[in-house]
Design an enzyme around this catalytic site. Structure first.
Site, PDB file in Angstrom:
ATOM      1  N   GLU A   1       0.798  -1.232   0.000  1.00 55.92           N
ATOM      2  CA  GLU A   1       0.000   0.000   0.000  1.00 55.92           C
ATOM      3  C   GLU A   1       0.829   1.279   0.000  1.00 55.92           C
ATOM      4  O   GLU A   1       0.287   2.349  -0.235  1.00 55.92           O
ATOM      5  CB  GLU A   1      -0.961  -0.005   1.189  1.00 55.92           C
ATOM      6  CG  GLU A   1      -0.317   0.188   2.530  1.00 55.92           C
ATOM      7  CD  GLU A   1      -0.989   1.315   3.321  1.00 55.92           C
ATOM      8  OE1 GLU A   1      -2.076   1.762   2.942  1.00 55.92           O
ATOM      9  OE2 GLU A   1      -0.379   1.748   4.308  1.00 55.92           O
TER      10      GLU A   1
ATOM     11  N   HIS B   1      -3.986   3.575   2.433  1.00 57.27           N
ATOM     12  CA  HIS B   1      -3.570   4.357   1.256  1.00 57.27           C
ATOM     13  C   HIS B   1      -4.010   3.698  -0.056  1.00 57.27           C
ATOM     14  O   HIS B   1      -3.498   4.043  -1.129  1.00 57.27           O
ATOM     15  CB  HIS B   1      -2.053   4.539   1.248  1.00 57.27           C
ATOM     16  CG  HIS B   1      -1.553   5.456   2.325  1.00 57.27           C
ATOM     17  ND1 HIS B   1      -1.914   6.776   2.393  1.00 57.27           N
ATOM     18  CD2 HIS B   1      -0.724   5.229   3.376  1.00 57.27           C
ATOM     19  CE1 HIS B   1      -1.324   7.338   3.437  1.00 57.27           C
ATOM     20  NE2 HIS B   1      -0.609   6.423   4.061  1.00 57.27           N
TER      21      HIS B   1
ATOM     22  N   HIS C   1       4.677   0.042  10.638  1.00 55.12           N
ATOM     23  CA  HIS C   1       6.015   0.036  10.037  1.00 55.12           C
ATOM     24  C   HIS C   1       7.139  -0.351  10.999  1.00 55.12           C
ATOM     25  O   HIS C   1       8.311  -0.227  10.635  1.00 55.12           O
ATOM     26  CB  HIS C   1       6.351   1.401   9.401  1.00 55.12           C
ATOM     27  CG  HIS C   1       5.570   1.696   8.160  1.00 55.12           C
ATOM     28  ND1 HIS C   1       6.016   2.570   7.186  1.00 55.12           N
ATOM     29  CD2 HIS C   1       4.366   1.244   7.727  1.00 55.12           C
ATOM     30  CE1 HIS C   1       5.122   2.636   6.209  1.00 55.12           C
ATOM     31  NE2 HIS C   1       4.108   1.851   6.527  1.00 55.12           N
TER      32      HIS C   1
END
Length: 267
Positions: free
Chosen positions: A39, A69, A179
């Site tokens: 993404e 996203h 992340h």
């Protein structure tokens, strides 16, 4: 069945890391299915393009998942309906949402289903991921007990809550979006593999894949800042590998995968 999952691919550096290391990982870890979250894979770090999608597939991905996203690169509307290997969050609201929220693939004599969900805590208020998951899992289990869930969410509690809610009904729930790879990989009730976040794949020297100056400026002055993707070396690749019993659909093992300057390739 062995599944290799790779966390959020960020920018050009992330795609480069996939092209460099995914073929090696598949050779050495021998997964029967490989899933990659794409993404953030455009050069600007938001959304995906058709050319990048094809590069991920040609590097060895069998399914590409998305997240918040999904729609940021409008090119996705040109191809998302034409592929069964790209899945966006299943709990996007409204009727006739482009694309699909889950997919399936044959793996030898077994069938693997892959579901993409998005959390609602500190993210846009989509439809209830718990209710959507319940409906999907009930239907999918009529065909296969082997179900992998990419839970794209901000809050660690929401990721763990849905994993515990689905424990015994799905094979694995792996979190994405933040992340940062976590070290809490476990098998819930000896049935469902869980990892709070698989981490990211991309530039290691920035802040979550972004150039640090803009991020730090935002913290210092609280004014809007355009985040730019970090493009420099070194890179990082994060994910996990999960072993699943084909007959029961229960996970038997989960182990983190991490490649960076401090963790050179050793698989």
């Amino acid at each position: 069945m062995r599944i290799l999952f790779i966390g959020d691919v960020v920018g050009d550096r992330g795609v480069d890391m996939i092209e460099t290391y995914l073929p090696q990982l598949k050779r050495d870890l021998k997964p029967q299915a490989t899933i990659v979250n794409g993404e953030n894979s455009t050069p600007v770090g938001r959304g995906i393009s058709q050319s990048i999608y094809k590069r991920l597939l040609s590097s060895g991905a069998d399914v590409v998942t998305m997240g918040n996203h999904t729609w940021d690169n409008r090119e996705i509307f040109d191809f998302i309906d034409d592929t069964k290997k790209l899945v966006r969050p299943a709990n996007f609201p409204g009727k006739d949402v482009p694309g699909r929220g889950w997919t399936k693939l044959k793996v030898n004599q077994a069938t693997l289903a892959v579901i993409n969900l998005q959390g609602r805590v500190f993210l846009p208020p989509l439809d209830d991921p718990f209710a959507v998951a319940d409906e999907l899992v009930q239907e999918i289990r009529k065909e296969t007990p082997i179900i992998f869930v990419d839970m794209h969410a901000e809050a660690t509690s929401e990721k763990r809550a849905i994993a515990m809610h689905l424990s015994g009904q799905v094979s694995a729930v792996v979190g994405t979006h933040t992340h940062v790879q976590t070290s809490d990989g476990q098998i819930l009730n000896q049935e469902t593999a869980f990892l709070t976040d698989a981490g990211m794949t991309g530039p290691a020297s920035g802040i979550l894949g972004m150039q640090p100056e803009g991020v730090i400026s935002r913290f210092l002055n609280q004014r809007p800042t355009r985040y730019e993707v970090e493009t420099s070396e070194p890179g990082i690749l994060s994910g996990c590998v999960i072993d699943i019993n084909d007959q029961t659909g229960h996970a038997t093992k989960i182990k983190n995968v991490l490649i960076d300057a401090q963790h050179p390739y050793d698989y």
